[in-house]
Scaffold this motif. Structure first.
Motif, short mmCIF file in Angstrom:
data_model
loop_
_atom_site.label_atom_id
_atom_site.label_comp_id
_atom_site.label_asym_id
_atom_site.label_seq_id
_atom_site.Cartn_x
_atom_site.Cartn_y
_atom_site.Cartn_z
N ALA A 1 0.84 -1.20 0.00
CA ALA A 1 0.00 0.00 0.00
C ALA A 1 0.87 1.25 0.00
O ALA A 1 0.88 2.01 0.96
N PRO A 2 1.64 1.50 -1.08
CA PRO A 2 2.53 2.66 -1.08
C PRO A 2 1.79 3.98 -1.00
O PRO A 2 2.37 4.99 -0.58
N TYR A 3 0.53 4.02 -1.41
CA TYR A 3 -0.27 5.24 -1.34
C TYR A 3 -1.35 5.17 -0.27
O TYR A 3 -2.24 6.00 -0.24
N GLY A 4 -1.30 4.16 0.57
CA GLY A 4 -2.29 4.02 1.62
C GLY A 4 -3.42 3.09 1.27
O GLY A 4 -4.19 2.68 2.13
N PHE A 5 -3.57 2.71 -0.02
CA PHE A 5 -4.57 1.72 -0.41
C PHE A 5 -3.86 0.50 -0.99
O PHE A 5 -2.81 0.60 -1.60
N ASN A 6 -4.45 -0.67 -0.76
CA ASN A 6 -3.83 -1.92 -1.18
C ASN A 6 -3.83 -2.07 -2.70
O ASN A 6 -4.86 -1.87 -3.35
#
Length: 432
Positions: free
Chosen positions: A395-400
């Protein structure tokens, strides 16, 4: 067309990072896993890729806790993912009021203005986010960027593997060989092509790369002609070694997402064409109708930095957010599975065959794996070779993001990206 253009997968990843300069070599941003003020449910929805529901949940958090920085920033980011610019600006500005020095909010707001071609407005936010060269670059560009002239271009893909190549001309010069890749951001050139086009840097910076360093330069190109489409006043980057030599890119340049998002773009893999249209409401309706007739269901399109996302599934798993990449190296792998995905889904993995490569300019090791199916909407590939990258952030942007789909998966299909409606259409066979 220049000969001897064989790239392996490692050199593609390296060259993409070189051509895109600091933006590609930077570490992907992280986001807090949870927020103050009872927003765990909102964070869980965001992590699962339920962005509309997450947006409403963050709004409820802000009604109770108007000074919740995380909720305001995340609500702005949900708008930005879908190019909903008024929402993005409203909530990101609110987050900046709460924390004027917050670099992550500045970066998101800079990207929001960049996508709207408000380069001068983006410049101070790039600087505040720590991207000094980007701030100098966009502050120095005058006039409206990416001015579209012409209605349609149908560019033959001269070569599909090991990377696709099309022809383009710079500032009225002779045709040159360009690859394209939506994992890259701006239009990028080799040092020789930049010199021939008469480019002068508006900004520059030294970039650390794979244990060494290079110079990244940023300027403005008067004209990029792609068949029947001409783009004017195009932001462009190029790079060279410290001694001024070429960085070994293997082509004259690379066309990235920033160019494609100004057009109605069809990657017609099956028909071996790159089709570009002026993005008018009429052309969007025509393209959508043709896609639906061909059996393509509209899939959502989300944009985080230059990276494209939609919904897909792996090995029969629940449909969720996946990355999609068009162009780049052909290679053999149809998709890369991130983090523990392969293990969680009991996908057969050959751990005895490690593959050394680079991702975002950092060394990486992947392993062959063989999911029984990977799917985007109605498009599916069964028992196809993939790779797993267990150390990659899920989740590099906070979403899987469980996986990213690449060049090999797309070959039987044509794919259209509609950045106005934020939809992706994938249909089997050649584009009509």
């Amino acid at each position: 067309m220049t000969k001897n253009r064989a790239w392996d997968r490692r050199s593609l990843l390296r060259s993409a990072a070189v051509l895109t300069g600091a933006a590609a070599s930077a570490t992907l941003p992280g986001y807090p896993a949870a927020a103050r003020g009872g927003s765990r449910d909102a964070d869980a929805l965001f992590e699962a890729g339920e962005f509309q529901e997450a947006a409403r949940a963050y709004e409820r958090v802000l009604q109770k806790d108007p000074r919740n920085l995380h909720a305001a920033r995340r609500r702005g980011f949900t708008g930005l993912l879908a190019n909903q610019f008024p929402d993005a600006e409203t909530y990101l500005t609110r987050a900046l009021d709460l924390a004027p020095g917050d670099k992550e909010t500045h970066r998101l707001l800079a990207d929001c203005y960049l996508r709207q071609d408000k380069l001068a407005l983006s410049a101070p936010h790039w600087r505040a986010a720590g991207e000094k060269a980007y701030g100098e670059w966009f502050a120095a560009i005058g006039g409206r960027p990416y001015q579209v002239h012409g209605d349609t271009a149908r560019l033959p893909i001269q070569q599909m593997d090991p990377m696709p190549l099309v022809e383009a001309s710079l500032n009225g010069g002779p045709a040159k060989a360009f690859t394209f890749y939506t994992g890259a951001s701006n239009l990028s050139l080799g040092a020789a092509a930049a010199k021939e086009a008469g480019l002068r840097p508006l900004a520059r910076q030294k970039v650390e790369f794979e244990g060494g360093s290079m110079w990244a330069y940023y300027g403005i190109l008067d004209s990029l002609r792609l068949g029947g489409i001409e783009l004017r006043n195009v932001p462009v980057g190029w790079s060279s070694t410290e001694s001024g030599q070429e960085t070994g890119t293997g082509s004259d340049g690379m066309i990235g997402t920033w160019v494609f998002q100004h057009l109605l773009t069809t990657f017609d893999y099956a028909g071996r064409k790159l089709i570009l249209r002026r993005p008018t409401p009429a052309s969007a309706r025509t393209t959508r109708a043709a896609a639906l007739r061909a059996g393509a269901e509209p899939l959502p399109l989300w944009l985080a930095d230059q990276y494209l996302h939609t919904t897909g599934s792996i090995a029969g798993s629940r449909t969720g957010v996946v990355g999609v990449n068009f162009g780049g190296s052909g290679g053999e792998s149809a998709a890369v599975l991130f983090g523990p995905t392969a293990q969680q889904l009991n996908i057969r993995t050959d751990h005895d065959r490690p593959i050394g490569t680079f991702a975002h300019s950092h060394p990486a090791t992947t392993f062959p794996c063989y999911p029984r199916e990977i799917r985007l909407g109605n498009a599916a590939a069964r028992s196809i070779y993939c790779e797993t990258h267990p150390q990659a952030a899920l989740a590099p942007y906070g979403f899987n993001v469980r996986a990213a789909f690449f060049h090999t998966f797309h070959k039987p299909y044509n794919i259209t990206l509609d950045f106005a409606g934020m939809n992706l259409y994938i249909a089997r066979g050649k584009a009509l």
